[in-house]
Structure formats: C-alpha cells, structure tokens
Design a protein around this motif. Structure first.
Motif: not given
Ligand SMILES: *Cc1c(COP(=O)(O)O)cnc(C)c1O
Length: 370
Positions: A62-64, A89, A91, A159, A161-162, A183, A188
């Motif tokens: 996962n992204g975290t 976020f 995370a 980061d 993730a987005q 992530s 996403k």
C-alpha cells in the motif's frame, strides 16, 4: 423523474473497460495458484517504469508502506525529523511516525495548497533528514524549490499517491527527489481492486534495498540479512494495475477535459474559487477542489440535491488526535486551517459525462446562492 445522484467517484466505468482483460489475467493466476509476487508483478513494475521513465518501480502492499519503506531504506528513524506539509492525507505523516522519526509539519502556499518552500527554511534543524513533498490533488509540489530551501544534506521523499501520470518540468512524480512512494488504493488515478502501492526511484541500490525490506529482509529464500517486513504487491492486483496502466494516459486526459469544463462553467463566478495549475506542472486532477464560503452548508445542500461532493481533508494533520503528542495548536498553520473550512471536492473521474458536469455546476451554484 428524479435524476440519478452524481457520485464523487465512479469506479464502475473503469471496470467495464477492463473487465475482460482482468478476468483472463486472473484466470491465468488462478490456474497456476501462484498468488505472491511472480511474473504479473514484475510485468507491471516494468510497465510502470516505462510509463514514468523512472528507473525502478518496486510494488508493495500500500502507499503508506511505500513511504515508510522509502524512509527506512534511507536509514531514517528514531532521533530524526522529516518535514511534512500540514495539508495532506494523514498517511504522509503516519509513514514518518512508523519509522520512529518525528514529522515536523509546515504550512502550504495559499494558491495551490502545496508545501511552501519559505516555511521549510524555518523547519530545518540538526535532526532533519528528509523533506516529504506531497503532490496533492494531482499536481506536483515545487520539489526543486523545496530542495533548495532544505539544503543539500536532506533527502527528498515524494508522496506521489495522488499523482500517477503527473509531471513537473516533464519529469514524472517520484523522479525529482531521491525516492517516491505511491498508492494504488482503488480511488487513486491508478487504482487496484484492493490495496497496493509502489516505491519509485532512479537509484538502483535503494530499489534493491526496498526489494529486501518488502520481503522479510530476504532476497534469497530463508536468508535474512536485515529487519524486513511483509509488504508485497498482490499478484491479482498487479493484473488489474497492468490493465489500467495501459489506459491511464487517456483516463487522465478525460480528467483534464472534465477540469476544463468545470473551469469554463465557473468562469466569472466570484463565489466559487477554482483550482489553478502551478507553472511547469501537468496536473492529473485526482481531485477537483474548489473553495467556497459556508462550505458545510453548501456541501449539505449539494448532497440533498443529489451531488456527492466531498472534503479532502476536513481536519488538518496537526489537529488530528493521533498526533496530539506533537504539541501543535489551532492557529499554527493558518493557510492550511483556512483551507480546511473552505475546500470542496467536486465529482471527478474518467467517464464523468458532460451532463453530469453541468448538473454538478448547476447544483453548486444553487447551493452557494447569490
Ligand atoms: C492515499 C494516500 C496515501 C496512502 O496510501 P494507502 O495506499 O492508502 O496507504 C498517502 N498519501 C496520500 C497523499 C494519499 O492520498
């Protein structure tokens, strides 16, 4: 006739495009009953490397985890500090915390709501090891300015993730810093059918270290040379991700077309502040976030009228209970706090129709009144 509710995100449209390919890919995995790593995962990793031009993509759970393992691979942990934006976020900061390091939060710029380089200068101290720019809502933070503000000794851990498919000065998310974590959470821009994530880096040695960390600290079965984790990208998820990756460029283009239509329809409407793209960025619109007064009333009214808008995020990281021990107070990050009471995410997904976009804007105009 009452019109159907416009969802914030519709993943069904994406699934219909890839359903046959996923079924075939899954059949092949099920025939072999080989569910961990395997050729589907490396096929996806190589495809993501070609898509981004980044040298290494290592799939994780996962992204975290991706962010945590990236930090750990840089030997960041207890006694260290990592600078993280307050507007993100949870995370991003959680990943730092889980290494034993302390997230030191900073405010964002009032226009793009991305980490503000001028705030980074004041946050750097003797324990600082890294800066974590967050590429929020689908566009990249000013990584080069943040790196300058931090000084040459600090690692940049992005980061991403987005921001699958987002670029800055032509470089994909994850390529401007030392390493990035992304992530594949279902919602996403590139989403699996469950959890997934990846570490991205041009640094082969670092990528090798991540391969160890994700698999019990082992590169050869039953030989374990360091404290590892179990954080692998699932084989079945890799099948979904490969099918979606082949379409990600055109799906991001659909998001961009939807963003342009929102921008056009809301031009000249002073009571709705529309988002803007920072210079040098290719924005992939993970979220389309406007700002309005009386946001909570506006959101309630929109939902009543059948448009599911959302808030990303209602409580800034520094005011979350989980970080109470860090000692932050209301007022510490005024730009982030002001944004938290005004931001409103409008429905945004590939496959959103013109009539849905028009309806969202009609309802938004009615809910904001005049
Ligand atoms: C989704 C997200 C994450 C975490 O990813 P998971 O796969 O849910 O662990 C981290 N940072 C940001 C900005 C995110 O949006």
């Amino acid at each position: 006739m009452t019109e159907a509710t416009v969802p914030l995100v519709d993943l069904g449209w994406q699934h219909r495009e890839i359903a046959v390919e996923v079924a075939m890919g899954w059949d092949s995995v099920l025939d072999r009953t080989a569910f961990i790593l395997g050729p589907e995962v490396s096929t996806f990793e190589r495809a993501y490397e070609s898509f981004t031009g980044l040298g290494n993509c290592v799939g994780v759970a996962n992204g975290t985890d991706a962010l945590e393992l990236a930090l750990r691979a840089l030997d960041i942990g207890t006694g260290h500090e990592v600078i993280v934006p307050a507007n993100t976020f949870v995370a991003s900061a959680l990943a730092v915390r889980r290494t034993g390091a302390v997230p030191v939060l900073v405010d964002v710029d009032p226009v793009h709501l991305l980490m503000d380089p001028s705030c980074v200068v004041d946050a750097v101290g003797p324990k600082t090891r890294a800066i974590m720019p967050v590429h929020l809502f689908g566009q990249m933070a000013p990584v080069e300015d943040l790196a300058d503000a931090g000084g040459t000794d600090l690692h940049i851990v992005e980061d991403c993730a987005q921001a699958q498919g987002a670029t800055r000065a032509g470089v994909h998310a994850g390529g401007l810093g030392r390493v990035g974590g992304t992530s594949f959470y279902p919602g996403k821009n590139l989403g699996a059918y469950g959890d997934g994530g990846a570490v991205l880096t041009m640094d082969d040695e670092l990528a090798h270290r991540i391969c160890l960390l994700r698999n019990y600290g082992s590169i050869q079965k039953y030989v374990h040379d360091e404290l590892g984790f179990n954080s692998r990208l699932d084989t079945l998820q890799a099948v979904v991700l490969s099918a979606k990756l082949a379409r990600l460029g055109s799906w991001n283009a659909e998001r961009q077309a939807a963003a342009s239509r929102y921008e056009q329809l809301l031009a000249g409407v002073d009571r709705v502040v529309t988002p803007t793209v920072a210079c040098g960025n290719n924005h992939v619109w993970h979220l389309y976030v406007v700002r309005v007064a009386n946001r909570d009333d506006v959101l309630r009214r929109m939902v009543e009228l059948g448009v599911n808008a959302g808030i990303h995020y209602p409580i800034p990281v520094h005011l979350l209970g989980t970080f109470a021990d860090l000692g932050y107070r209301p007022g510490d990050f005024p730009v982030t706090e002001a944004a938290a009471s005004e931001i409103l995410s409008l429905p945004m997904f590939p496959g959103i129709s013109e009539s849905q976009l028009d309806r969202v804007v009609d309802v938004l105009l009615e809910a904001t009144g005049s």
